[in-house]
Enzyme design. Structure first.
Site, PDB file in Angstrom:
ATOM      1  N   ASP A 126       0.837  -1.191   0.000  1.00  0.00           N
ATOM      2  CA  ASP A 126       0.000   0.000   0.000  1.00  0.00           C
ATOM      3  C   ASP A 126       0.881   1.252   0.000  1.00  0.00           C
ATOM      4  OD1 ASP A 126      -2.349   1.394  -0.034  1.00  0.00           O
ATOM      5  OD2 ASP A 126      -3.193   0.382   1.712  1.00  0.00           O
ATOM      6  N   ARG A 176      -2.216  -0.904  -8.409  1.00  0.00           N
ATOM      7  CA  ARG A 176      -3.513  -0.422  -7.925  1.00  0.00           C
ATOM      8  C   ARG A 176      -3.503   1.095  -7.960  1.00  0.00           C
ATOM      9  NH1 ARG A 176      -6.133   0.552  -2.385  1.00  0.00           N
ATOM     10  NH2 ARG A 176      -8.280  -0.123  -2.670  1.00  0.00           N
TER      11      ARG A 176
END
Length: 304
Positions: A126, A176
């Site tokens: 992330d 992402r």
């Protein structure tokens, strides 16, 4: 943190959090993953709410939890198995945003990634605030150089540096794209949301042309539709991308429509090892993004 955020009673924070957190144990989170796949045909990404680490014991607890998460994911059938999302700040007592060097974080993520590869479980790293970007991307590239190509990365189109970061990605990796929730100064990032989402479309097109797998993460139906029109016009196969949204956000009908079109959809499923950690996480998010209170309230009364 804003003093007003600090004084919100824990029970009220939990009330706002509960639709968006898959419980206070790994077992409960795995149950949610299985239910989402069985009942709604949705894939999942598991995320442990474990930031703001104060002790080495907490950091090690998070490493151990992720090793267990990988084992639990691997125990599920391949057509149910979730991916895992790693936050670099979860494994260190020296966070970058406070001038630290993230000691221990890279080693921890390598250990988790190596174990996950052995088990056949995919990961993504992330992206946190701007203080972490260089460290995160360098760790990601180092993983791919070591053959850990099951690891993907998150990039935030809002950041002005992201266009350059696209050029330094390992060939064919998963990316992402999400605008992110961290407050960033105007000199390093866009502050206008529509402009951020336009960048998402532009960067998604660039990534697909370069052979990457794109995880397009937004709750904005209109931009999802534009993305799908974009890939259809370019002749991009549905095996090259997926749509991602957050667990608990009311998009049931829209997600069902995506599935009818043969589009892969995944929910980002956070959980905690106890509600105290989940409440800390929500307080930080409320501080970073006060409008969340209104959005959560609206979602609770307009589920569709």
């Amino acid at each position: 943190m804003n003093p007003l955020i600090r004084v919100i009673p824990a029970f009220l924070v939990r009330f706002f959090a509960s639709p968006y957190v898959a419980g206070d144990s790994l077992a409960k989170a795995v149950d949610v993953v299985q239910k989402l796949r069985r009942e709604r045909h949705l894939w999942s990404t598991l995320d442990l709410l474990a930031e703001d680490i104060r002790t080495d014991e907490q950091a090690q607890q998070n490493v151990d939890a992720y090793l267990q998460m990988g084992d639990a994911a691997a125990a599920l059938p391949v057509d149910v198995r979730p991916t895992l999302s790693l936050k670099p700040s979860s494994y260190t007592t020296k966070p970058m945003q406070h001038g630290g060097d993230a000691a221990g974080s890279r080693e921890a993520m390598f250990a988790i990634a190596e174990r996950a590869k052995q088990k056949g479980v995919a990961l993504s790293i992330d992206m946190e605030s701007r203080h972490w970007t260089d460290f995160t991307l360098a760790t990601f590239r180092a993983m791919h150089e070591r053959g850990l190509d099951h690891v993907g990365i998150v990039l935030q189109p809002r950041m002005n540096r992201t266009e350059r970061d696209l050029d330094a990605l390992p060939k064919g990796c998963r990316v992402r794209l999400v605008i992110g929730i961290y407050r960033e100064p105007a000199e390093v990032a866009l502050t206008d949301k529509p402009a951020m989402k336009e960048r998402m479309l532009t960067y998604a097109e660039t990534l697909l042309k370069r052979g990457h797998y794109v995880e397009f993460a937004t709750h904005d139906d209109a931009y999802v539709r534009r993305f799908l029109e974009q890939v259809a016009k370019a002749g991009i196969g549905k095996d090259r991308f997926e749509i991602q949204m957050l667990y608990g956000v009311p998009r049931e009908r829209f997600l069902a429509d995506l599935l009818r079109q043969g589009v892969k959809a995944r929910l980002y499923v956070p959980f905690a090892l106890g509600w105290d950690m989940a409440i800390q996480y929500l307080r930080r998010r409320l501080d970073e993004y006060p409008a969340m209170v209104w959005l959560v309230t609206k979602n609770l009364f307009s589920r569709r």
